[in-house]
Write an enzyme that holds these catalytic residues in place. Structure first.
Site, short mmCIF file in Angstrom:
data_model
loop_
_atom_site.label_atom_id
_atom_site.label_comp_id
_atom_site.label_asym_id
_atom_site.label_seq_id
_atom_site.Cartn_x
_atom_site.Cartn_y
_atom_site.Cartn_z
N SER A 119 -23.17 -24.34 -28.59
CA SER A 119 -23.97 -23.13 -28.69
C SER A 119 -25.20 -23.35 -29.57
O SER A 119 -25.97 -24.27 -29.32
CB SER A 119 -23.07 -22.00 -29.21
N HIS A 128 -17.28 -18.84 -23.63
CA HIS A 128 -18.11 -19.51 -24.63
C HIS A 128 -17.27 -20.14 -25.74
O HIS A 128 -17.03 -19.50 -26.77
CB HIS A 128 -19.07 -18.47 -25.20
#
Ligand code: GCU
Length: 412
Positions: free
Chosen positions: A251, A392
């Protein structure tokens, strides 16, 4: 018409903690999650110089085009690291050494790296693990990480044997002959820095300066810089082969990873896990997070990058060129089907459009130009990619692919 209702957590493949780690802006009404609404875009050509000349040889790439692209990313996206007013002295201190970690299979080392010049001091605390069995210096994964060295992340998990509590499969890494080095993002720069008073920037400010200039480094560039300084340390540790270090991050840290690997050719391999906007994803698709949304973290990028809010098509680069800067070294891009904010297809297309540079340098790009099906990793070339089902996070599935790819690339 685009209809975006707030999906359930389960539909997103997220657990509550993962969701709250992310941003509510993900659910803004103006975010495009519809592939059919992506505008037409033309990507800048990595193999045409700023003067309009085609780049046809490895020398032209290395001497002309690569420096041009690096400079564009530095000045317009991540920010340049200024020359400090006074040389910075960097020192290393072993804080703790535990040779009996993981039933004696690994040594856990806590290292403090200190930076000092007349403007001030700063330090970062690195946690690393080295296989005890190894007879020669080992390759390593360097994770640019959210895990604080001061929390419980680096204890062994109670529920999964051989895993750290932060979800890192330490036993697998050690069994495969890798060191694991964790570089904490928050020591030298705040996660969402606004004041620049406390971290590494102050060592670089000219007298009277207290804020970066428009083209100077923001948070991600400081995170990338931290990784490079930890690599300096690894070069001094005789148990690690600093020429075989894979830098990786998830990320926000995936973005910093790609920028670190683009600049510092000592990194042998780069792994981007769901780095999304400002990482592997193409700006011009404007799918999921966009430049304007990313710049709501006011200093992740340089101040100059704000000029491209809602004007991505005016950028002199796109993120396939960031991946191209890593060539001829291998790069791996990982996406998640439910990680729509990070634009999985845009991450894939960046990897795809880095192909001409990899080919020019005699390397093997992705085998397909079409987004592969979920859980069908592309591991054979010098650009690797997978999209796995789910959201995620860095999952065991991701780690499996990273280790296979690294085994092929770092242990030929
Ligand atoms: C936010 C941000 C992303 C970033 C993510 C993360 O969602 O908008 O750009 O990648 O945080 O770091 O988890």
């Amino acid at each position: 018409m685009l209809q975006k209702t707030i999906p359930t957590l389960a539909a997103l493949g997220l657990c509550a903690s993962a969701l709250f780690a992310r941003e509510l802006k993900e659910f803004d009404h103006d975010v495009n999650y519809d592939e059919s609404r992506i505008p037409h875009y033309d990507l800048p050509d990595p193999l045409v110089t700023a003067e309009g000349k085609p780049v046809t040889t490895a020398e032209q790439w290395r001497n002309v085009r690569r420096p041009q692209i690096l400079s564009l990313f530095a000045n317009f996206i991540y920010g340049t690291v200024p020359v400090p007013p006074d040389p910075i002295v960097q020192t290393y201190h072993v804080v703790k050494e535990d040779k009996s970690f993981l039933d004696g299979k690994a040594t856990k080392l806590d290292i403090s790296i200190r930076f000092k010049n007349r403007k001030g001091t700063a330090q970062t605390h690195v946690v690393m693990f080295i296989p005890n069995q190894a007879k020669a210096p080992v390759p390593a994964f360097m994770m640019l990480s959210f895990d604080s060295p001061r929390g419980s992340s680096f204890r062994l998990s109670n529920s999964r044997k051989g895993w750290l509590r932060n979800g890192v499969p330490l036993a697998d890494l050690i069994a495969n002959g890798y060191g694991y080095v964790s570089v904490y993002h928050g020591d030298l720069i705040g996660h969402n820095e606004v004041s620049f008073g406390g971290g590494i920037h102050k060592l670089f400010f000219r007298d009277g300066q207290s804020y970066p200039k428009a083209h100077e480094w923001g948070v991600l560039a400081a995170n990338a810089w931290t990784g490079m300084r930890v690599l300096d340390y690894l070069e001094t540790n005789h148990r690690i082969d600093a020429k075989r270090v894979a830098v990786m991050g998830h990320s926000k840290m995936g973005k910093a990873t790609l920028w670190a690997a683009a600049q510092d050719e000592r990194f042998a391999l780069a792994i981007s896990a769901q780095s999304g906007c400002g990482g592997a994803a193409l700006w011009r698709r404007k799918y999921g997070e966009t430049m304007a949304k990313l710049n709501r973290f006011p200093h992740w990028l340089s101040i100059n990058a704000r000029k491209f809010n809602d004007r991505e098509d005016d950028l002199p680069v796109d993120q396939h060129m960031l991946l191209s800067l890593i060539a001829p070294r291998p790069v791996y891009v990982a996406s998640g089907t439910a990680d729509t904010w990070a634009d999985p297809h845009g991450e894939f297309q960046s990897a795809n459009h880095a192909a001409p540079v990899y080919r020019l340098l005699g390397k093997k790009p992705l085998a397909t130009t079409k987004l592969p099906a979920a859980n069908q990793p592309l591991l054979d070339g010098d650009i690797g990619y997978h999209i796995r089902t789910g959201g995620h996070s860095v999952d065991p599935y991701d780690w499996e692919q990273f280790i296979i790819f690294a085994n092929r690339q770092l242990k030929p």
